[in-house]
Design a protein around this motif. Structure first.
Motif, mmCIF file in Angstrom:
data_model
loop_
_atom_site.group_PDB
_atom_site.id
_atom_site.type_symbol
_atom_site.label_atom_id
_atom_site.label_comp_id
_atom_site.label_asym_id
_atom_site.label_seq_id
_atom_site.Cartn_x
_atom_site.Cartn_y
_atom_site.Cartn_z
ATOM 1 N N SER A 115 12.218 -9.240 -3.781
ATOM 2 C CA SER A 115 12.146 -8.912 -2.361
ATOM 3 C C SER A 115 12.733 -7.536 -2.067
ATOM 4 O O SER A 115 12.462 -6.949 -1.034
ATOM 5 C CB SER A 115 12.857 -9.976 -1.522
ATOM 6 O OG SER A 115 14.227 -10.035 -1.883
ATOM 7 N N GLN A 116 13.559 -7.049 -2.994
ATOM 8 C CA GLN A 116 14.082 -5.694 -2.872
ATOM 9 C C GLN A 116 14.184 -5.072 -4.253
ATOM 10 O O GLN A 116 14.307 -5.772 -5.252
ATOM 11 C CB GLN A 116 15.425 -5.678 -2.160
ATOM 12 C CG GLN A 116 16.529 -6.446 -2.855
ATOM 13 C CD GLN A 116 17.811 -6.443 -2.031
ATOM 14 O OE1 GLN A 116 17.771 -6.324 -0.818
ATOM 15 N NE2 GLN A 116 18.933 -6.579 -2.691
ATOM 16 N N VAL A 117 14.124 -3.755 -4.272
ATOM 17 C CA VAL A 117 14.151 -3.030 -5.545
ATOM 18 C C VAL A 117 14.818 -1.681 -5.326
ATOM 19 O O VAL A 117 14.622 -1.041 -4.287
ATOM 20 C CB VAL A 117 12.725 -2.864 -6.127
ATOM 21 C CG1 VAL A 117 11.831 -2.083 -5.187
ATOM 22 C CG2 VAL A 117 12.758 -2.232 -7.502
ATOM 23 N N GLU A 118 15.620 -1.278 -6.299
ATOM 24 C CA GLU A 118 16.243 0.041 -6.219
ATOM 25 C C GLU A 118 15.243 1.098 -6.669
ATOM 26 O O GLU A 118 14.443 0.869 -7.575
ATOM 27 C CB GLU A 118 17.499 0.098 -7.073
ATOM 28 C CG GLU A 118 18.623 -0.734 -6.499
ATOM 29 C CD GLU A 118 19.964 -0.422 -7.135
ATOM 30 O OE1 GLU A 118 20.130 0.694 -7.685
ATOM 31 O OE2 GLU A 118 20.828 -1.292 -7.065
ATOM 32 N N ALA B 280 13.315 -2.653 0.480
ATOM 33 C CA ALA B 280 13.138 -4.101 0.653
ATOM 34 C C ALA B 280 11.877 -4.355 1.470
ATOM 35 O O ALA B 280 11.555 -3.589 2.386
ATOM 36 C CB ALA B 280 14.343 -4.704 1.376
ATOM 37 N N PHE B 281 11.172 -5.413 1.117
ATOM 38 C CA PHE B 281 9.999 -5.786 1.899
ATOM 39 C C PHE B 281 10.452 -6.199 3.293
ATOM 40 O O PHE B 281 11.468 -6.864 3.452
ATOM 41 C CB PHE B 281 9.233 -6.927 1.219
ATOM 42 C CG PHE B 281 8.343 -6.433 0.119
ATOM 43 C CD1 PHE B 281 7.050 -5.995 0.389
ATOM 44 C CD2 PHE B 281 8.809 -6.363 -1.176
ATOM 45 C CE1 PHE B 281 6.245 -5.504 -0.619
ATOM 46 C CE2 PHE B 281 8.010 -5.876 -2.199
ATOM 47 C CZ PHE B 281 6.725 -5.448 -1.918
ATOM 48 N N SER B 282 9.688 -5.791 4.278
ATOM 49 C CA SER B 282 10.062 -6.064 5.659
ATOM 50 C C SER B 282 9.941 -7.542 6.010
ATOM 51 O O SER B 282 10.522 -7.980 6.996
ATOM 52 C CB SER B 282 9.242 -5.206 6.626
ATOM 53 O OG SER B 282 7.861 -5.386 6.403
ATOM 54 N N HIS B 283 9.208 -8.315 5.197
ATOM 55 C CA HIS B 283 9.078 -9.757 5.442
ATOM 56 C C HIS B 283 8.676 -10.456 4.150
ATOM 57 O O HIS B 283 7.938 -9.893 3.336
ATOM 58 C CB HIS B 283 8.028 -10.015 6.532
ATOM 59 C CG HIS B 283 8.144 -11.367 7.123
ATOM 60 N ND1 HIS B 283 7.594 -12.475 6.527
ATOM 61 C CD2 HIS B 283 8.764 -11.809 8.239
ATOM 62 C CE1 HIS B 283 7.859 -13.545 7.263
ATOM 63 N NE2 HIS B 283 8.575 -13.160 8.300
ATOM 64 N N ASP B 284 9.173 -11.677 3.980
ATOM 65 C CA ASP B 284 8.849 -12.458 2.776
ATOM 66 C C ASP B 284 7.355 -12.688 2.623
ATOM 67 O O ASP B 284 6.825 -12.652 1.511
ATOM 68 C CB ASP B 284 9.561 -13.824 2.811
ATOM 69 C CG ASP B 284 11.068 -13.691 2.691
ATOM 70 O OD1 ASP B 284 11.539 -12.652 2.194
ATOM 71 O OD2 ASP B 284 11.770 -14.635 3.084
ATOM 72 N N SER B 285 6.683 -12.931 3.742
ATOM 73 C CA SER B 285 5.245 -13.193 3.656
ATOM 74 C C SER B 285 4.479 -11.948 3.209
ATOM 75 O O SER B 285 3.431 -12.051 2.580
ATOM 76 C CB SER B 285 4.688 -13.726 4.976
ATOM 77 O OG SER B 285 4.884 -12.792 6.007
#
Length: 118
Positions: free
Chosen positions: A45-48, A87-92
């Motif tokens: 869901s997030q990545v550096e 980070a993605f703004s939403h899980d979906s």
């Protein structure tokens, strides 16, 4: 006797509609942006940013256009940036991007990602 929860049914319908809209919008993006989003989604869901750069160093694995695609992903609202982390703004949204990754590519990516982290 069956009892239906109309509110839950409406939410499910809305969720499916949102997923379809996301998928449709994703397919209209530039291929370079889609590739960056797919790699980021496969990481989590997030990545550096440093992780993406490290993965991009292997010419046999990825050829990502990070300098252009990461700012565009933020501008379009797909990713949010906090310092060096995207980070993605939403899980979906992350799930919709993952759905774009063919199974054989997922396996390849996970092998490459495991190799890089050791």
């Amino acid at each position: 006797r069956w009892i239906w929860d109309d509110d839950v049914i409406d939410l499910i319908s809305i969720s499916k509609g949102v997923a379809e809209l996301l998928s449709e919008k994703l397919t209209m993006l530039p291929p370079s942006l889609i590739e960056v989003l797919k790699v980021a989604a496969a990481v989590g869901s997030q990545v550096e940013e440093s992780t993406l750069k490290l993965l991009n160093k292997d010419p046999l694995a990825f050829r990502l256009q990070l300098g252009h695609s990461l700012p565009l992903a933020v501008q379009e609202g797909f990713l949010e940036k906090a310092g060096p982390v995207y980070a993605f703004s939403h899980d979906s949204l992350q799930a919709a991007v993952c759905d774009l990754i063919p199974v054989f590519e997922r396996k390849f990516f996970h092998k490459k990602n495991r190799y890089k982290s050791n």
